[in-house]
Scaffold this motif. Structure first.
Motif, PDB file in Angstrom:
ATOM      1  N   ARG A  18      45.552  46.576  48.897  1.00  0.00           N
ATOM      2  CA  ARG A  18      45.377  47.560  47.819  1.00  0.00           C
ATOM      3  C   ARG A  18      45.953  48.903  48.223  1.00  0.00           C
ATOM      4  O   ARG A  18      46.546  49.607  47.398  1.00  0.00           O
ATOM      5  CB  ARG A  18      43.908  47.709  47.440  1.00  0.00           C
ATOM      6  CG  ARG A  18      43.446  46.543  46.647  1.00  0.00           C
ATOM      7  CD  ARG A  18      42.127  46.742  45.985  1.00  0.00           C
ATOM      8  NE  ARG A  18      41.728  45.435  45.508  1.00  0.00           N
ATOM      9  CZ  ARG A  18      40.507  44.964  45.534  1.00  0.00           C
ATOM     10  NH1 ARG A  18      39.521  45.721  45.973  1.00  0.00           N
ATOM     11  NH2 ARG A  18      40.244  43.754  45.099  1.00  0.00           N
ATOM     12  N   PRO A  45      49.394  36.269  40.954  1.00  0.00           N
ATOM     13  CA  PRO A  45      47.933  36.267  40.810  1.00  0.00           C
ATOM     14  C   PRO A  45      47.245  37.250  41.759  1.00  0.00           C
ATOM     15  O   PRO A  45      46.269  37.905  41.387  1.00  0.00           O
ATOM     16  CB  PRO A  45      47.529  34.824  41.113  1.00  0.00           C
ATOM     17  CG  PRO A  45      48.743  34.012  40.832  1.00  0.00           C
ATOM     18  CD  PRO A  45      49.901  34.908  41.191  1.00  0.00           C
ATOM     19  N   SER A  46      47.758  37.367  42.964  1.00  0.00           N
ATOM     20  CA  SER A  46      47.175  38.294  43.931  1.00  0.00           C
ATOM     21  C   SER A  46      47.352  39.741  43.464  1.00  0.00           C
ATOM     22  O   SER A  46      46.406  40.538  43.497  1.00  0.00           O
ATOM     23  CB  SER A  46      47.814  38.101  45.309  1.00  0.00           C
ATOM     24  OG  SER A  46      47.293  39.018  46.228  1.00  0.00           O
ATOM     25  N   ARG A  48      47.853  40.755  40.396  1.00  0.00           N
ATOM     26  CA  ARG A  48      47.018  40.935  39.204  1.00  0.00           C
ATOM     27  C   ARG A  48      45.572  41.231  39.576  1.00  0.00           C
ATOM     28  O   ARG A  48      44.924  42.101  39.001  1.00  0.00           O
ATOM     29  CB  ARG A  48      47.081  39.680  38.330  1.00  0.00           C
ATOM     30  CG  ARG A  48      47.799  39.918  37.039  1.00  0.00           C
ATOM     31  CD  ARG A  48      47.721  38.712  36.106  1.00  0.00           C
ATOM     32  NE  ARG A  48      49.036  38.123  36.004  1.00  0.00           N
ATOM     33  CZ  ARG A  48      49.400  36.942  36.475  1.00  0.00           C
ATOM     34  NH1 ARG A  48      48.546  36.165  37.079  1.00  0.00           N
ATOM     35  NH2 ARG A  48      50.629  36.519  36.329  1.00  0.00           N
ATOM     36  N   MET A  49      45.055  40.483  40.556  1.00  0.00           N
ATOM     37  CA  MET A  49      43.672  40.669  40.994  1.00  0.00           C
ATOM     38  C   MET A  49      43.463  42.085  41.548  1.00  0.00           C
ATOM     39  O   MET A  49      42.504  42.766  41.195  1.00  0.00           O
ATOM     40  CB  MET A  49      43.299  39.645  42.060  1.00  0.00           C
ATOM     41  CG  MET A  49      41.883  39.805  42.585  1.00  0.00           C
ATOM     42  SD  MET A  49      41.575  38.927  44.123  1.00  0.00           S
ATOM     43  CE  MET A  49      42.560  39.847  45.279  1.00  0.00           C
ATOM     44  N   HIS A  50      44.368  42.516  42.415  1.00  0.00           N
ATOM     45  CA  HIS A  50      44.240  43.837  43.024  1.00  0.00           C
ATOM     46  C   HIS A  50      44.393  44.955  41.985  1.00  0.00           C
ATOM     47  O   HIS A  50      43.634  45.931  42.006  1.00  0.00           O
ATOM     48  CB  HIS A  50      45.245  44.009  44.159  1.00  0.00           C
ATOM     49  CG  HIS A  50      44.906  43.209  45.370  1.00  0.00           C
ATOM     50  ND1 HIS A  50      43.802  43.462  46.158  1.00  0.00           N
ATOM     51  CD2 HIS A  50      45.517  42.133  45.937  1.00  0.00           C
ATOM     52  CE1 HIS A  50      43.749  42.598  47.150  1.00  0.00           C
ATOM     53  NE2 HIS A  50      44.780  41.776  47.034  1.00  0.00           N
ATOM     54  N   GLY A  52      43.725  44.712  38.834  1.00  0.00           N
ATOM     55  CA  GLY A  52      42.516  44.668  38.015  1.00  0.00           C
ATOM     56  C   GLY A  52      41.375  45.430  38.666  1.00  0.00           C
ATOM     57  O   GLY A  52      40.641  46.171  37.999  1.00  0.00           O
ATOM     58  N   ALA A  53      41.219  45.261  39.968  1.00  0.00           N
ATOM     59  CA  ALA A  53      40.167  45.980  40.700  1.00  0.00           C
ATOM     60  C   ALA A  53      40.440  47.478  40.703  1.00  0.00           C
ATOM     61  O   ALA A  53      39.530  48.286  40.500  1.00  0.00           O
ATOM     62  CB  ALA A  53      40.064  45.453  42.133  1.00  0.00           C
TER      63      ALA A  53
END
Length: 100
Positions: A18, A45-46, A48-50, A52-53
């Motif tokens: 991040r 996907p990784s 996107r996840m980061h 999103g957080a």
């Protein structure tokens, strides 16, 4: 990222990934997930996840637009520098405050 920087980041439980995404983002007005994937080698996907957080924390924002080639929608992201500065300032103030 050198060893001392990595040590400092992980000492506070921060995600080095991040931090790298934020570092990349601060150098760009807007960016896409693809831009980060190319720069970091991370999967979509990784990333996107980061993102999103980071968005949930108010550190980045996004907007949808039409892809330049006209093939559907694309999401553009941008960093919120003042929010990142506030988080870093808060951390520095907390760490440097005495509990005496």
């Amino acid at each position: 990222m050198d060893g001392l920087t990595l040590r400092a980041i992980t000492a506070f439980g921060a995600s080095p990934t991040r931090v790298e995404i934020v570092r990349f983002a601060t150098g760009h007005v807007e960016f896409s997930i693809h831009d980060i994937c190319v720069e970091t080698g991370l999967s979509r996907p990784s990333v996107r996840m980061h993102l999103g957080a980071l968005e949930a924390l108010g550190l980045v924002t996004s907007r949808r637009d039409v892809q330049p080639r006209g093939a559907g929608a694309i999401r553009y992201w941008s960093v919120r520098p003042s929010e990142i500065a506030d988080v870093l300032d808060d951390l520095c103030l907390y760490v440097s405050s005495s509990r005496g």
